[in-house]
Design a protein around this motif. Structure first.
Motif, mmCIF file in Angstrom:
data_model
loop_
_atom_site.group_PDB
_atom_site.id
_atom_site.type_symbol
_atom_site.label_atom_id
_atom_site.label_comp_id
_atom_site.label_asym_id
_atom_site.label_seq_id
_atom_site.Cartn_x
_atom_site.Cartn_y
_atom_site.Cartn_z
ATOM 1 N N GLU B 3 0.761 -1.112 -0.023
ATOM 2 C CA GLU B 3 0.018 0.080 -0.006
ATOM 3 C C GLU B 3 0.809 1.281 0.163
ATOM 4 N N TYR B 4 2.109 1.135 0.280
ATOM 5 C CA TYR B 4 3.041 2.433 0.322
ATOM 6 C C TYR B 4 3.937 2.311 -0.842
ATOM 7 N N ALA B 5 3.669 1.378 -1.745
ATOM 8 C CA ALA B 5 4.449 1.352 -2.799
ATOM 9 C C ALA B 5 4.467 2.663 -3.662
ATOM 10 N N GLU B 6 3.353 3.274 -3.699
ATOM 11 C CA GLU B 6 2.628 4.459 -4.678
ATOM 12 C C GLU B 6 3.421 5.634 -4.016
ATOM 13 N N LEU B 7 3.703 5.685 -2.607
ATOM 14 C CA LEU B 7 3.921 6.921 -1.917
ATOM 15 C C LEU B 7 5.529 7.369 -2.254
#
Lengths: 165, 180
Positions: B3-7
């Motif tokens: 879920e943090y990959a895009e951040l």
């Protein structure tokens, strides 16, 4: 090799989880920045006033002072010269250490720094702001010692005398 | 973790500072290979590069609250590795060529002679023979694909100096690579 690289991740995370490495609090950096800023500003103020006082001292000997070099040199406040010089050096060191103005070429930064301090010192002396600050400001004690050592009865009289030349 | 990959790095850093310190794993995972490659371009020793990167990542974590998330994290991180690598060089008095006064402008347009991909390939092969002053800038520019502004922020030098070092580095590289 790949094992070593994988280990990096494991080692760091295990140290974080065990609490062996902790983030420094934000206040640590705030205080550090304040000290660095105050230090830098102090070097500017001290060196500016040192230059102002040096110029004041040289002018106090009046016209033809160059022919009384011994007197000029014996009365010259060398310790202020050293303090001013040291402040300049510390100021330049702080510029380097904290990479202030690193986007500008270093020699331009140093030249501007030194010139602006010289010019500020000269302006303070020319406008008579130093007399006011020496009487009321934090430089009061310093100036009193200088006046006493040089047998100057009144700083205003001295300034009038200087201005007549 | 997905879920943090895009951040962005900076967004993750904000979360590490305020919510979950374990998210530092994402930062380590994103940067470790790049940083080892970069450290190796400075000290030319893979084992020591791994040590440098480990120390740098720990130091970065400790000082994380001092990092301004409005700035680019990668430049800050590369800067830490740069400092650590130079400290190691000084510590071991390794004779790495570090010629400070060789910066000069060049009228020669090397771009005409080199295609971009050829240059990248040459940088990889010849980097170890180029003085550190230039190899580091070339590595950041061609291998790490950093902009002039980012290199300026990493090395704390003016952008004009970055351009001069790249240009001069390419000339040196051309000479060295031709000999190989």
């Amino acid at each position: 090799m790949s094992k070593d690289i994988k280990n990096i991740e494991e080692k760091i995370l295990s140290q974080i989880q065990k609490g062996e490495i902790k983030m420094k609090p934000r206040m640590y950096f705030v205080i550090g920045s304040i000290f660095a800023f105050v230090g830098f500003i102090s070097t500017i103020i001290v060196s500016t006033f040192a230059i102002s006082l040096i110029r004041f001292s040289l002018r106090a000997h009046g016209k033809m002072a160059q022919y009384r070099l011994d007197q000029v040199l014996s009365d010259f406040p060398w310790w202020i010269f050293i303090v001013g010089f040291l402040s300049l050096v510390i100021g330049i060191w702080l510029i380097y250490k904290y990479h202030i103005f690193y986007k500008i070429k270093p020699w331009i930064v140093i030249l501007t720094f030194v010139l602006s301090i010289m010019i500020s010192g000269w302006i303070i002396n020319e406008t008579g702001l130093d007399t006011k600050l020496f009487r009321q400001g934090p430089m009061k004690g310093l100036m009193r010692k200088y006046i006493q050592r040089n047998n100057i009865s009144d700083i205003s009289l001295l300034r009038q005398k200087i201005n007549r030349f | 973790m997905d879920e943090y990959a895009e951040l962005s790095d900076e967004q993750i850093i904000e979360k590490i500072k305020n919510i979950d310190q374990g998210l530092y794993a994402i930062i380590v995972s994103r940067y470790k290979d790049k940083l080892i490659r970069y450290a190796n371009s400075i000290i030319k020793d893979t084992d020591k590069s791994v040590d440098i990167v480990q120390i740098s990542l720990i130091k970065a974590y400790i000082d994380l609250k001092g990092f301004n998330t409005k700035k680019k994290f990668s430049s800050w991180m590369y800067r830490i590795v740069h400092n650590e690598a130079l400290n190691l060089i000084k510590k071991y008095h390794k004779e790495t060529p570090w010629i400070e006064d060789l910066d000069f402008s060049s009228d020669e347009d090397i771009e005409e002679n080199f295609a971009q991909n050829e240059v990248v390939s040459m940088v990889g092969k010849c980097l170890k023979d180029i003085p550190l002053l230039y190899s580091e800038v070339l590595s950041l520019y061609y291998i790490e694909e950093k902009s002039h502004r980012e290199i300026s922020d990493i090395l704390k030098i003016p952008m004009g100096t970055v351009a001069i070092r790249i240009s001069r580095g390419k000339q040196i590289m051309k000479k060295i690579c031709q000999k190989i």
